[in-house]
Design a protein around this motif. Sequence first.
Motif, mmCIF file in Angstrom:
data_model
loop_
_atom_site.group_PDB
_atom_site.id
_atom_site.type_symbol
_atom_site.label_atom_id
_atom_site.label_comp_id
_atom_site.label_asym_id
_atom_site.label_seq_id
_atom_site.Cartn_x
_atom_site.Cartn_y
_atom_site.Cartn_z
ATOM 1 N N SER A 25 0.259 -44.442 -56.356
ATOM 2 C CA SER A 25 0.165 -45.667 -55.562
ATOM 3 C C SER A 25 -1.211 -45.844 -54.933
ATOM 4 O O SER A 25 -1.474 -46.875 -54.311
ATOM 5 C CB SER A 25 1.233 -45.669 -54.465
ATOM 6 N N TRP A 26 -2.056 -44.842 -55.056
ATOM 7 C CA TRP A 26 -3.455 -44.925 -54.621
ATOM 8 C C TRP A 26 -4.402 -44.999 -55.824
ATOM 9 O O TRP A 26 -5.594 -44.740 -55.713
ATOM 10 C CB TRP A 26 -3.803 -43.738 -53.713
ATOM 11 N N GLY A 27 -3.857 -45.338 -56.991
ATOM 12 C CA GLY A 27 -4.691 -45.480 -58.172
ATOM 13 C C GLY A 27 -5.120 -44.183 -58.803
ATOM 14 O O GLY A 27 -6.129 -44.137 -59.515
ATOM 15 N N GLY A 201 10.440 -49.600 -62.298
ATOM 16 C CA GLY A 201 9.424 -50.422 -62.930
ATOM 17 C C GLY A 201 9.315 -50.176 -64.419
ATOM 18 O O GLY A 201 9.297 -51.115 -65.218
ATOM 19 N N HIS A 202 9.254 -48.919 -64.816
ATOM 20 C CA HIS A 202 9.161 -48.608 -66.245
ATOM 21 C C HIS A 202 10.413 -49.078 -66.993
ATOM 22 O O HIS A 202 10.313 -49.559 -68.123
ATOM 23 C CB HIS A 202 8.958 -47.108 -66.450
ATOM 24 N N VAL A 252 0.377 -55.468 -64.241
ATOM 25 C CA VAL A 252 1.778 -55.602 -64.646
ATOM 26 C C VAL A 252 2.728 -54.987 -63.622
ATOM 27 O O VAL A 252 3.862 -55.441 -63.457
ATOM 28 C CB VAL A 252 2.001 -54.996 -66.048
ATOM 29 N N MET A 253 2.279 -53.946 -62.924
ATOM 30 C CA MET A 253 3.077 -53.377 -61.837
ATOM 31 C C MET A 253 2.594 -53.992 -60.519
ATOM 32 O O MET A 253 1.401 -53.949 -60.221
ATOM 33 C CB MET A 253 2.943 -51.856 -61.796
ATOM 34 N N CYS A 254 3.516 -54.565 -59.762
ATOM 35 C CA CYS A 254 3.120 -55.362 -58.613
ATOM 36 C C CYS A 254 3.763 -54.867 -57.325
ATOM 37 O O CYS A 254 4.682 -54.047 -57.331
ATOM 38 C CB CYS A 254 3.479 -56.830 -58.851
ATOM 39 N N GLU A 255 3.275 -55.408 -56.236
ATOM 40 C CA GLU A 255 3.745 -55.004 -54.913
ATOM 41 C C GLU A 255 5.139 -55.551 -54.628
ATOM 42 O O GLU A 255 5.387 -56.750 -54.785
ATOM 43 C CB GLU A 255 2.765 -55.532 -53.865
ATOM 44 N N PRO A 256 6.071 -54.687 -54.192
ATOM 45 C CA PRO A 256 7.374 -55.196 -53.764
ATOM 46 C C PRO A 256 7.218 -56.084 -52.523
ATOM 47 O O PRO A 256 6.329 -55.840 -51.701
ATOM 48 C CB PRO A 256 8.156 -53.923 -53.416
ATOM 49 N N PRO A 257 8.055 -57.113 -52.380
ATOM 50 C CA PRO A 257 9.187 -57.478 -53.239
ATOM 51 C C PRO A 257 8.863 -58.623 -54.184
ATOM 52 O O PRO A 257 9.729 -59.463 -54.460
ATOM 53 C CB PRO A 257 10.226 -57.907 -52.204
ATOM 54 N N THR A 258 7.641 -58.673 -54.708
ATOM 55 C CA THR A 258 7.218 -59.850 -55.479
ATOM 56 C C THR A 258 7.642 -59.817 -56.939
ATOM 57 O O THR A 258 7.448 -60.797 -57.649
ATOM 58 C CB THR A 258 5.687 -60.002 -55.406
ATOM 59 N N GLY A 259 8.179 -58.679 -57.414
ATOM 60 C CA GLY A 259 8.491 -58.554 -58.838
ATOM 61 C C GLY A 259 9.946 -58.236 -59.101
ATOM 62 O O GLY A 259 10.822 -58.512 -58.288
ATOM 63 N N VAL A 260 10.182 -57.649 -60.249
ATOM 64 C CA VAL A 260 11.530 -57.243 -60.660
ATOM 65 C C VAL A 260 11.496 -55.760 -61.035
ATOM 66 O O VAL A 260 10.445 -55.252 -61.442
ATOM 67 C CB VAL A 260 12.038 -58.086 -61.859
ATOM 68 N N VAL A 281 7.830 -44.179 -54.021
ATOM 69 C CA VAL A 281 7.125 -45.403 -54.395
ATOM 70 C C VAL A 281 5.969 -45.056 -55.329
ATOM 71 O O VAL A 281 5.167 -44.172 -55.033
ATOM 72 C CB VAL A 281 6.590 -46.126 -53.147
ATOM 73 N N GLU A 282 5.902 -45.755 -56.445
ATOM 74 C CA GLU A 282 4.829 -45.553 -57.419
ATOM 75 C C GLU A 282 4.385 -46.911 -57.947
ATOM 76 O O GLU A 282 4.984 -47.442 -58.882
ATOM 77 C CB GLU A 282 5.315 -44.693 -58.593
ATOM 78 N N GLN A 283 3.378 -47.458 -57.352
ATOM 79 C CA GLN A 283 2.840 -48.720 -57.864
ATOM 80 C C GLN A 283 1.604 -48.423 -58.692
ATOM 81 O O GLN A 283 0.513 -48.260 -58.157
ATOM 82 C CB GLN A 283 2.506 -49.690 -56.728
ATOM 83 N N ASP A 284 1.800 -48.330 -60.005
ATOM 84 C CA ASP A 284 0.668 -48.060 -60.895
ATOM 85 C C ASP A 284 -0.424 -49.097 -60.686
ATOM 86 O O ASP A 284 -0.170 -50.294 -60.835
ATOM 87 C CB ASP A 284 1.109 -48.122 -62.365
#
Length: 309
Positions: A25-27, A201-202, A252-260, A281-284
Amino acid sequence: MDSTATPSPPPPALDRIRVGSAPDSWGVWFADDPAQVPWRRFLDEVSEAGYAWIELGPYGYLPTDPDLLLEETGSRGLRVSAGTVFTALHRGPAVWEETWEQVSRVAGLARATGAGHLVVIPSFWRDDRTAEVIESHELTAEQWRHLASGMERLAREVLDVYGMTIAVHPHADTHIDTEAHVERFLDATDPALVHLCLDTGHYAYCGGDSVKLIKTYGERIGYLHLKQVDPAVLAGVVERGTPFGPAVAQGVMCEPPTGVPALEPVLTAAQGLGVDLFAIVEQDMYPCPPGKPLPIARRTRAFLRSCGA
């Protein structure tokens, strides 16, 4: 405003869910990369964002000296939930020694820092940076047998040697990705040994329904990764056949809660299993500017609290 209106009830307490975050989540994707934030900054910021649990990330990013790592995490109120390894067990017994060498390093460090889980990711069938096709995206029947037996052996060895459980992570551009592949893998492996790390997410990226999976194979869920997919970006990724790495760079991986998928139903379904679960939490977002992760991490933690976690 109507002062007599009944206030909204608070969200249900998700008291079986232990929320954390990860270097991802920090890249952070690699042990050493100038595009990534230094490890001390990651630890400072993940603590500042309100998380109490972290994963090790790529081996070598955080200190590999257990005493130093315990000192650095403990001083920030952090604890380690899991380590992560990549495997190619579908290639059969010939890769076992190489696999175990990697597992021993990661599991040894994770266990020494108090973690009880090892997240196991299958190898990629195409390179996630260059898009080079490494092997067929479909396994043969023999390779499926190798994969299943190899994961069972790995689970037994990790439990016997380190007292840890494995959680196999379905992942984009690997051989365990779609609903059909995940179900085939679960049906081929011993439920008492092999658990699943459900990455929301995956799984959505590959067309799966996380709530359905939890309800159908709940006894196999041993660990959670929380992330969301941007449907608009994903549609372009699917249309163009974009590999996972470039897809991440496109957001393609986005910040909650904006995606699915919506995370509230996932967390509620997981809570309903009646077992303690980590939800990391893992936001690629490799690569990303160094100042980008912390504000997102703060907002994501606040969002998860609003869900009851």
